[in-house]
Design an enzyme around this catalytic site. Structure first.
Site, PDB file in Angstrom:
ATOM      1  N   LYS A 120     -23.210 -17.713  25.180  1.00 55.27           N
ATOM      2  CA  LYS A 120     -21.829 -18.351  24.268  1.00 55.27           C
ATOM      3  C   LYS A 120     -21.933 -19.954  24.936  1.00 55.27           C
ATOM      4  O   LYS A 120     -21.718 -20.992  24.047  1.00 55.27           O
ATOM      5  CB  LYS A 120     -20.638 -17.550  24.446  1.00 55.27           C
ATOM      6  CG  LYS A 120     -19.660 -18.108  23.990  1.00 55.27           C
ATOM      7  CD  LYS A 120     -18.291 -17.422  24.270  1.00 55.27           C
ATOM      8  CE  LYS A 120     -17.714 -17.817  25.563  1.00 55.27           C
ATOM      9  NZ  LYS A 120     -16.466 -16.864  25.901  1.00 55.27           N
ATOM     10  N   ASP A 138     -16.559 -16.049  20.720  1.00 54.46           N
ATOM     11  CA  ASP A 138     -15.513 -15.754  21.761  1.00 54.46           C
ATOM     12  C   ASP A 138     -14.621 -14.663  21.180  1.00 54.46           C
ATOM     13  O   ASP A 138     -14.660 -14.076  20.067  1.00 54.46           O
ATOM     14  CB  ASP A 138     -14.927 -16.994  22.334  1.00 54.46           C
ATOM     15  CG  ASP A 138     -13.693 -17.540  21.472  1.00 54.46           C
ATOM     16  OD1 ASP A 138     -13.763 -17.160  20.176  1.00 54.46           O
ATOM     17  OD2 ASP A 138     -12.735 -18.248  21.871  1.00 54.46           O
TER      18      ASP A 138
END
Length: 215
Positions: A120, A138
């Site tokens: 991420k 997220d």
């Protein structure tokens, strides 16, 4: 959700916010990397408050490395998990100094090799600092994509894979920011603000009409 509806959603989000930006404050790729690393399980607001004090003092790999773990902790102690994050920041600075000439590598494998940097974080840096069409997923994006049925998946990896397939190339660079901001301020976790949502009529969330009726 069909692709025509997805494009309509993206067009509306684009019209509302043509040039979306991260809410983290940064001026160099290194500052962005450190801010994203610090933002895990923390709010952007809390990270910005800490880095507003840290970056004027140290905003390069060498300067932050010279602070040492304890020195970094003094600036980020208001952020969750600051002990482990301080250690990862110093280890990351050491690697940047030793292997990358203090530069942030524009390379996924090299980024993910840095302590505390996962897929991420690498996606955010590649997208925001270098303009890659990567999509970091997220909790906000995961919720929005599953709730609206825009790109459903059982985990963040599945949602990311789905987004990369269904989002047209013209929208890929900005879609991460549109979705995260939409999840942060409109499609919030406990009670989504369907009545004021610009894509409410395109959303496939089963409970949306009840929320609209009660607003």
């Amino acid at each position: 959700m069909n692709n025509q509806k997805r494009v309509q959603i993206l067009e509306r989000l684009q019209a509302e916010n043509p040039h979306p930006q991260t809410e983290l404050h940064w001026t160099t790729p290194f500052e962005l990397l450190i801010s994203v690393l610090l933002s895990a399980q923390a709010t952007d607001v809390s990270v910005n408050k800490a880095t507003a004090k840290l970056y004027p003092i140290a905003n390069t790999p060498q300067a932050i490395f010279d602070l040492g773990v304890d020195g970094v902790k003094q600036y980020i102690k208001t952020i969750g998990l600051f002990n482990s994050k301080a250690e990862n920041v110093i280890k990351t600075c050491r690697i940047l100094l030793d292997k990358h000439n203090s530069e942030i590598p524009e390379d996924r494998e090299a980024l993910e090799a840095l302590p505390g940097v996962g897929r991420k974080t690498a996606n955010v840096v590649l997208n925001t600092a270098f303009g890659w069409p990567t999509i970091a997923v997220d909790t906000h994006i995961f919720r929005v994509c599953n709730r609206t049925k825009f790109a459903m998946g059982k985990n963040v990896e599945q949602v990311e894979e789905k987004l990369l397939k269904v989002v047209p190339a013209a929208f890929k660079v900005d879609v991460h920011h549109w979705l995260i901001l939409h999840g942060r301020y409109t499609c919030i976790a406990r009670k989504p603000r369907c009545g004021s949502c610009i894509i409410e009529d395109l959303c496939e969330f089963p409970g949306r009409q009840e929320i609209v009726d009660n607003t």
